[in-house]
Design an enzyme around this catalytic site. Structure first.
Site, PDB file in Angstrom:
ATOM      1  N   HIS A   3      -3.222   7.257   3.020  1.00  0.00           N
ATOM      2  CA  HIS A   3      -3.665   5.948   2.519  1.00  0.00           C
ATOM      3  C   HIS A   3      -5.069   5.667   3.069  1.00  0.00           C
ATOM      4  O   HIS A   3      -5.348   5.900   4.240  1.00  0.00           O
ATOM      5  CB  HIS A   3      -2.677   4.889   2.993  1.00  0.00           C
ATOM      6  CG  HIS A   3      -3.101   3.481   2.705  1.00  0.00           C
ATOM      7  ND1 HIS A   3      -3.657   3.100   1.513  1.00  0.00           N
ATOM      8  CD2 HIS A   3      -3.057   2.358   3.491  1.00  0.00           C
ATOM      9  CE1 HIS A   3      -3.933   1.799   1.560  1.00  0.00           C
ATOM     10  NE2 HIS A   3      -3.585   1.328   2.736  1.00  0.00           N
ATOM     11  N   CYS A  50       0.823  -1.231   0.000  1.00  0.00           N
ATOM     12  CA  CYS A  50       0.000   0.000   0.000  1.00  0.00           C
ATOM     13  C   CYS A  50       0.846   1.267   0.000  1.00  0.00           C
ATOM     14  O   CYS A  50       0.372   2.342  -0.360  1.00  0.00           O
ATOM     15  CB  CYS A  50      -0.929   0.013   1.208  1.00  0.00           C
ATOM     16  SG  CYS A  50      -1.989  -1.428   1.321  1.00  0.00           S
ATOM     17  N   ASN A 105     -10.018  -0.018   0.239  1.00  0.00           N
ATOM     18  CA  ASN A 105      -8.556   0.057   0.243  1.00  0.00           C
ATOM     19  C   ASN A 105      -8.039  -0.450  -1.105  1.00  0.00           C
ATOM     20  O   ASN A 105      -8.084  -1.648  -1.378  1.00  0.00           O
ATOM     21  CB  ASN A 105      -8.026  -0.802   1.398  1.00  0.00           C
ATOM     22  CG  ASN A 105      -6.508  -0.817   1.472  1.00  0.00           C
ATOM     23  OD1 ASN A 105      -5.828  -0.330   0.570  1.00  0.00           O
ATOM     24  ND2 ASN A 105      -5.979  -1.376   2.548  1.00  0.00           N
TER      25      ASN A 105
END
Ligand code: ACO
Length: 321
Positions: free
Chosen positions: A248, A111, A278
């Site tokens: 994020h 990520c 996500n």
């Protein structure tokens, strides 16, 4: 002094929407649980190859910069879900966008990947190796999901986002960053298996995203907070100098806790997790594009970005627009 100015940005989110209510038809969960624990209302899913998502995002970023694919001399594709193990997926993007003279490689920091990619492209532009780079954050983690596991089935979305960086004498682009990796607990978030290559021996059914949510939650906040503090210090800025924070998008509660810890109002924070979930390496890239589209980022804006992912990688970065 040479800087790597961001001159173009673009995103590609697949059109197919998977809502919380639809997920609750096949695993034991509810819209209420997902929204209250994560902030996610729906996510995008796709069966097209990662290179196609990445190519579209890159083409849009290059067009926004007013360039042609052939102007690009570096393609960095940040992903954990490339089309195949060999060859790299960046080479497919390089071909698809017509950047025939460009170097092209994949980079996996999960990520956090997009911020690692921006750091690498900036360094290569600053040392004179490259003039115009496209950095893409793209993932389709839904490929790895065991759809019978409610813990992971609700969290992830597919997508891609990209920026073009060009050599410039103007003070702009990444002006400070802190990258790191908290390896003490590197095994609390993992996908075991051979990679996204699928043939008669391998299918996506062999995968499972395994993670310890509460431990990641805690380490994500500490990792991003420490990295942001360090990046701000290197840039000689304080939280008050920041116009927008682009974190994020893993969990709305992580974002809110981070903002509180840093003493900044949520008004300054870009949030789009409710639409996309996500999206891993694409998350900061897509959120940055949308912050620009919404006019939250203006020429000269100071942007603080932060990410956290498997590894456990983390990053904080100050970008001047
Ligand atoms: N629907 C309903 N109940 C669920 C679901 C679901 N989808 N998933 C888990 N539960 C249950 C669990 O079984 C558990 O039940 P129990 O108390 O009877 O055992 C209960 O909900 C609480 O589970 P926790 O895992 O403690 O829930 P938590 O509040 O921590 O939320 C979450 C889980 C959302 C994953 C959170 O921990 C989190 O966001 N962690 C950080 C981000 C993360 O781990 N993301 C995945 C990795 S990718 C990354 O971003 C780095």
């Amino acid at each position: 002094m040479t800087y790597a100015k961001i001159t173009g940005w673009g995103k590609c989110v697949p059109p197919t929407v998977l809502t919380n209510a639809e997920i609750s038809n096949f695993v034991e969960t509810t819209d209420e649980w997902i929204v209250s624990r994560t902030g996610i209302e729906e996510r995008r899913v796709t069966h097209v190859q990662l290179s196609e998502l990445a190519t579209l995002a890159a083409k849009r970023a290059i067009a926004a910069a007013g360039l042609q694919g052939s102007d690009i001399d570096l393609v960095i594709l940040c992903t954990a879900s490339g089309d195949s193990l060999i060859p790299n997926t960046a080479s497919a993007v390089q071909r698809n966008i017509g950047a025939h003279q460009a170097a092209a490689f994949d980079s996996n920091a999960a990520c956090t990947g997009f911020l690692y990619g921006i750091q690498m492209a900036t360094a290569l532009i600053q040392n004179g190796s490259n003039q115009r780079a496209v950095v893409i954050g793209a993932d389709r983690l839904n490929y790895f999901i065991n759809w019978a596991d409610r813990a992971s089935a609700v969290l992830f979305g597919d997508g891609a986002g990209a920026v073009v960086l060009e050599a410039s004498t103007e003070k702009s682009g990444m002006i400070a960053s802190k990258l790191g990796c908290d390896t003490e607990k590197r095994d609390i978030l993992e996908v075991q298996g051979p990679g996204t290559y699928v043939d008669r021996f391998h299918t996506s059914a062999c995968y499972n995203v395994a993670f310890e949510g509460p431990e990641i939650f805690k380490r994500a906040i500490n990792g991003m907070n420490g990295a942001c503090t360090s990046a701000l210090e290197s840039a000689g800025l304080s939280g008050d100098d920041i116009d927008v924070i682009v974190p994020h998008q893993a969990n709305l509660r992580i974002i809110q806790t981070l903002a509180k810890k840093m003493g900044v109002s949520m008004d300054k924070v870009m949030v789009n997790i409710e639409k996309y979930g996500n999206t891993s390496a694409a998350s900061v890239a897509i959120a940055l594009c949308e912050a620009v589209e919404q006019g939250r980022v203006q020429p000269g804006s100071n942007i603080l970005t932060a990410a956290f992912g498997a590894g456990l990688t983390y990053a904080g970065m100050v970008i001047k627009w």
